[in-house]
Design a protein around this motif. Structure first.
Motif, PDB file in Angstrom:
ATOM      1  N   ILE A 117       0.839  -1.203   0.000  1.00 41.91           N
ATOM      2  CA  ILE A 117       0.000   0.000   0.000  1.00 41.91           C
ATOM      3  C   ILE A 117       0.875   1.253   0.000  1.00 41.91           C
ATOM      4  O   ILE A 117       0.577   2.240  -0.678  1.00 41.91           O
ATOM      5  CB  ILE A 117      -0.954  -0.002   1.203  1.00 41.91           C
ATOM      6  CG1 ILE A 117      -1.812  -1.270   1.202  1.00 41.91           C
ATOM      7  CG2 ILE A 117      -1.853   1.232   1.175  1.00 41.91           C
ATOM      8  CD1 ILE A 117      -2.660  -1.442   2.451  1.00 41.91           C
ATOM      9  N   THR A 118       1.979   1.225   0.747  1.00 40.86           N
ATOM     10  CA  THR A 118       2.893   2.371   0.762  1.00 40.86           C
ATOM     11  C   THR A 118       3.457   2.627  -0.628  1.00 40.86           C
ATOM     12  O   THR A 118       3.531   3.782  -1.082  1.00 40.86           O
ATOM     13  CB  THR A 118       4.041   2.134   1.763  1.00 40.86           C
ATOM     14  OG1 THR A 118       3.504   1.975   3.075  1.00 40.86           O
ATOM     15  CG2 THR A 118       5.011   3.303   1.764  1.00 40.86           C
ATOM     16  N   ARG A 119       3.855   1.571  -1.332  1.00 38.57           N
ATOM     17  CA  ARG A 119       4.363   1.743  -2.697  1.00 38.57           C
ATOM     18  C   ARG A 119       3.290   2.345  -3.598  1.00 38.57           C
ATOM     19  O   ARG A 119       3.583   3.201  -4.443  1.00 38.57           O
ATOM     20  CB  ARG A 119       4.847   0.401  -3.252  1.00 38.57           C
ATOM     21  CG  ARG A 119       6.168  -0.067  -2.664  1.00 38.57           C
ATOM     22  CD  ARG A 119       6.789  -1.174  -3.493  1.00 38.57           C
ATOM     23  NE  ARG A 119       5.960  -2.381  -3.500  1.00 38.57           N
ATOM     24  CZ  ARG A 119       6.101  -3.371  -2.629  1.00 38.57           C
ATOM     25  NH1 ARG A 119       7.040  -3.297  -1.692  1.00 38.57           N
ATOM     26  NH2 ARG A 119       5.324  -4.439  -2.698  1.00 38.57           N
ATOM     27  N   LYS A 120       2.053   1.898  -3.415  1.00 41.05           N
ATOM     28  CA  LYS A 120       0.959   2.443  -4.218  1.00 41.05           C
ATOM     29  C   LYS A 120       0.803   3.954  -3.973  1.00 41.05           C
ATOM     30  O   LYS A 120       0.675   4.747  -4.913  1.00 41.05           O
ATOM     31  CB  LYS A 120      -0.352   1.720  -3.887  1.00 41.05           C
ATOM     32  CG  LYS A 120      -1.563   2.258  -4.631  1.00 41.05           C
ATOM     33  CD  LYS A 120      -2.855   1.656  -4.107  1.00 41.05           C
ATOM     34  CE  LYS A 120      -2.997   0.212  -4.541  1.00 41.05           C
ATOM     35  NZ  LYS A 120      -3.341   0.121  -6.001  1.00 41.05           N
ATOM     36  N   LEU A 121       0.833   4.358  -2.692  1.00 42.64           N
ATOM     37  CA  LEU A 121       0.667   5.778  -2.368  1.00 42.64           C
ATOM     38  C   LEU A 121       1.852   6.603  -2.851  1.00 42.64           C
ATOM     39  O   LEU A 121       1.681   7.758  -3.255  1.00 42.64           O
ATOM     40  CB  LEU A 121       0.469   5.951  -0.862  1.00 42.64           C
ATOM     41  CG  LEU A 121      -0.779   5.293  -0.251  1.00 42.64           C
ATOM     42  CD1 LEU A 121      -0.872   5.615   1.234  1.00 42.64           C
ATOM     43  CD2 LEU A 121      -2.052   5.706  -0.974  1.00 42.64           C
ATOM     44  N   ARG A 122       3.052   6.029  -2.807  1.00 42.23           N
ATOM     45  CA  ARG A 122       4.226   6.749  -3.318  1.00 42.23           C
ATOM     46  C   ARG A 122       4.142   6.936  -4.833  1.00 42.23           C
ATOM     47  O   ARG A 122       4.546   7.969  -5.367  1.00 42.23           O
ATOM     48  CB  ARG A 122       5.509   6.005  -2.958  1.00 42.23           C
ATOM     49  CG  ARG A 122       5.935   6.164  -1.509  1.00 42.23           C
ATOM     50  CD  ARG A 122       7.256   5.458  -1.259  1.00 42.23           C
ATOM     51  NE  ARG A 122       8.321   6.050  -2.064  1.00 42.23           N
ATOM     52  CZ  ARG A 122       9.093   7.063  -1.665  1.00 42.23           C
ATOM     53  NH1 ARG A 122       8.927   7.587  -0.470  1.00 42.23           N
ATOM     54  NH2 ARG A 122      10.034   7.545  -2.449  1.00 42.23           N
ATOM     55  N   ASP A 123       3.608   5.934  -5.523  1.00 37.92           N
ATOM     56  CA  ASP A 123       3.514   6.004  -6.987  1.00 37.92           C
ATOM     57  C   ASP A 123       2.335   6.853  -7.450  1.00 37.92           C
ATOM     58  O   ASP A 123       2.446   7.649  -8.385  1.00 37.92           O
ATOM     59  CB  ASP A 123       3.373   4.595  -7.577  1.00 37.92           C
ATOM     60  CG  ASP A 123       4.647   3.771  -7.430  1.00 37.92           C
ATOM     61  OD1 ASP A 123       5.716   4.371  -7.202  1.00 37.92           O
ATOM     62  OD2 ASP A 123       4.562   2.531  -7.516  1.00 37.92           O
ATOM     63  N   GLN A 124       1.184   6.695  -6.778  1.00 38.53           N
ATOM     64  CA  GLN A 124      -0.040   7.332  -7.252  1.00 38.53           C
ATOM     65  C   GLN A 124      -0.464   8.541  -6.420  1.00 38.53           C
ATOM     66  O   GLN A 124      -1.321   9.316  -6.838  1.00 38.53           O
ATOM     67  CB  GLN A 124      -1.179   6.306  -7.263  1.00 38.53           C
ATOM     68  CG  GLN A 124      -0.899   5.104  -8.156  1.00 38.53           C
ATOM     69  CD  GLN A 124      -2.023   4.083  -8.128  1.00 38.53           C
ATOM     70  OE1 GLN A 124      -3.182   4.423  -7.887  1.00 38.53           O
ATOM     71  NE2 GLN A 124      -1.699   2.821  -8.374  1.00 38.53           N
ATOM     72  N   GLY A 125       0.129   8.699  -5.245  1.00 39.73           N
ATOM     73  CA  GLY A 125      -0.261   9.776  -4.352  1.00 39.73           C
ATOM     74  C   GLY A 125      -1.278   9.303  -3.336  1.00 39.73           C
ATOM     75  O   GLY A 125      -1.906   8.248  -3.506  1.00 39.73           O
ATOM     76  N   VAL A 126      -1.440  10.078  -2.254  1.00 39.96           N
ATOM     77  CA  VAL A 126      -2.409   9.705  -1.222  1.00 39.96           C
ATOM     78  C   VAL A 126      -3.807   9.703  -1.822  1.00 39.96           C
ATOM     79  O   VAL A 126      -4.079  10.414  -2.800  1.00 39.96           O
ATOM     80  CB  VAL A 126      -2.345  10.663  -0.012  1.00 39.96           C
ATOM     81  CG1 VAL A 126      -1.000  10.559   0.687  1.00 39.96           C
ATOM     82  CG2 VAL A 126      -2.614  12.104  -0.438  1.00 39.96           C
ATOM     83  N   MET A 127      -4.680   8.890  -1.258  1.00 35.80           N
ATOM     84  CA  MET A 127      -6.044   8.800  -1.779  1.00 35.80           C
ATOM     85  C   MET A 127      -7.027   8.535  -0.647  1.00 35.80           C
ATOM     86  O   MET A 127      -6.628   8.168   0.459  1.00 35.80           O
ATOM     87  CB  MET A 127      -6.131   7.712  -2.848  1.00 35.80           C
ATOM     88  CG  MET A 127      -5.720   6.331  -2.406  1.00 35.80           C
ATOM     89  SD  MET A 127      -5.770   5.131  -3.791  1.00 35.80           S
ATOM     90  CE  MET A 127      -4.325   5.610  -4.730  1.00 35.80           C
ATOM     91  N   LYS A 128      -8.287   8.745  -0.959  1.00 29.50           N
ATOM     92  CA  LYS A 128      -9.324   8.511   0.037  1.00 29.50           C
ATOM     93  C   LYS A 128      -9.513   7.014   0.266  1.00 29.50           C
ATOM     94  O   LYS A 128      -9.312   6.197  -0.637  1.00 29.50           O
ATOM     95  CB  LYS A 128     -10.631   9.154  -0.413  1.00 29.50           C
ATOM     96  CG  LYS A 128     -10.630  10.672  -0.327  1.00 29.50           C
ATOM     97  CD  LYS A 128     -11.838  11.285  -0.990  1.00 29.50           C
ATOM     98  CE  LYS A 128     -11.721  11.232  -2.497  1.00 29.50           C
ATOM     99  NZ  LYS A 128     -12.840  11.938  -3.167  1.00 29.50           N
ATOM    100  N   ALA A 129      -9.906   6.675   1.493  1.00 31.14           N
ATOM    101  CA  ALA A 129     -10.084   5.268   1.859  1.00 31.14           C
ATOM    102  C   ALA A 129     -11.054   5.183   3.020  1.00 31.14           C
ATOM    103  O   ALA A 129     -11.393   6.189   3.658  1.00 31.14           O
ATOM    104  CB  ALA A 129      -8.746   4.644   2.231  1.00 31.14           C
ATOM    105  N   THR A 130     -11.491   3.978   3.301  1.00 29.73           N
ATOM    106  CA  THR A 130     -12.309   3.710   4.474  1.00 29.73           C
ATOM    107  C   THR A 130     -12.178   2.246   4.838  1.00 29.73           C
ATOM    108  O   THR A 130     -11.652   1.448   4.051  1.00 29.73           O
ATOM    109  CB  THR A 130     -13.794   4.068   4.232  1.00 29.73           C
ATOM    110  OG1 THR A 130     -14.497   4.044   5.478  1.00 29.73           O
ATOM    111  CG2 THR A 130     -14.445   3.087   3.270  1.00 29.73           C
TER     112      THR A 130
END
Length: 360
Positions: A117-130
């Protein structure tokens, strides 16, 4: 332990185990690279509206104690970890992390691949979640995530709405509260400062009426551009008193002086960020928590000069006013949690008030 889902706005679904409460809220999923300090992180008001994910895998091993809070009422929307320890071993521990999350109505999830998940946020940027129960309608939740706007009233949610004193016998300081960490109050009190805490929307005329030696602009959550009236207040304060800003306070000073801010792709959050003091060449390892930064190029044609810079991405980490006794840093010199390399900035604030007092 029952199962729980973490759902991201891009449609990603991660299955893990539940702990904490069932108070599922939509928040901005961010990651923190600290190896310790989860209690200070959970109680840092700057995380209002965010779901925090720890990159360090083992969390909960030293429990929760009453002494390390950064606010009395946590504002974080959720907590995500790889491995949760439900049997803390620490003589200071008064309760488990799970007990704390249940009591404060914060949902948690563990047993998921936080590295992915950290790699995803680093590549795509922070995003909304729940978070959600395993039988939740995924498509409906993803649709809701995409349609939900980010919060714009976080400071109002976490800052004090009343004026109150924290008495002492040293310099009189007005602390403008945007969601202040108690670590800032501790550092100022340790230096004898006689504090008057005022709400974020207190007008300049009221602040100046206290005839304080200086003004402290604290950290806080959200986009600094959501506070136009506060920006104008700071613009009026700068010519008349000593001003020191931390984190959101730093961004507001920069906007008040004509600079611009922008949203970082995934922010700086953790207690291991190297920053260089451009005046001395000294590198400090700093504690940070912000999703916005000051645009260095926008400092041109303003009365501000760059004083500190991040070594990882070269972003702005501090500014100084060229005409008035006003300075600010993007990182957290009070640490809490994190290294204590930069606490001498509070001494600099005291020295600056001493110097200006002699000139008065």
């Amino acid at each position: 332990m029952k199962e729980r889902l973490l759902i991201l706005e891009d449609g990603s679904v991660y299955k893990g185990k539940a702990f904490g409460s069932d108070n599922f809220q939509i928040g901005e999923l961010v990651f923190n690279t600290s190896m310790t300090g989860y209690q200070e992180i959970l109680t840092d008001n700057s995380y209002c509206g965010q779901i925090v994910m720890m990159t360090y895998p083992l969390i909960g091993n030293y429990g929760i104690n009453r002494d390390d809070y950064e606010s009395i009422v946590p504002a974080v929307f959720g907590f995500v970890v790889k491995d949760y320890c439900d049997a803390p071993s620490n003589w200071r521990a008064q309760e488990t992390l799970n007990d704390f999350l249940v009591r404060e109505n914060i949902p948690g999830i563990y047993g998921i691949d936080t590295r992915a998940i950290t790699r995803k946020l680093r590549d795509q940027g922070v995003m909304k979640a729940t978070m959600a129960d395993p039988d939740a309608n995924i498509e409906e939740i993803v649709k809701q995530l995409k349609e939900t706007d980010y919060l714009h009233d976080q400071v109002k949610r976490v800052a004090s709405d009343k004026i109150f004193p924290i008495p002492n016998r040293g310099k009189k300081v007005v602390l403008m509260d945007f969601g202040a960490k108690l670590g800032i109050v501790r550092e100022l009190s340790k230096r004898g400062c006689d504090l008057i805490v005022v709400p974020w929307n207190t007008p300049a005329e009221k602040i100046l009426s206290y005839h304080a030696d200086g003004v402290m602009l604290t950290n806080g959550p959200g986009n600094p551009e959501d506070l136009p009236e506060t920006i104008e207040t700071i613009r009026q304060l700068i010519p008349h008193t000593v001003v020191f800003g931390i984190c959101l306070g730093h961004q507001l000073i920069s906007l008040a002086c004509g600079a611009k801010t922008y949203k970082l792709k995934f922010g700086h959050r953790g207690g291991n960020h190297p920053v260089i003091d451009l005046a001395t060449g000294k590198v400090q390892i700093t504690s940070q928590n912000h999703g916005y930064a000051v645009d260095i190029d926008s400092l041109e044609n303003t009365p501000l000069e760059l004083s500190h810079q991040a070594l990882n991405d070269k972003s702005c980490e501090g500014v100084r006013h060229t005409q008035y006794p006003c300075f600010s840093v993007q990182f957290h010199p009070e640490a809490s949690a994190g290294p204590e390399d930069a606490r001498d900035l509070f001494d600099e604030f005291i020295n600056m008030m001493d110097k200006e007092g002699h000139h008065a």
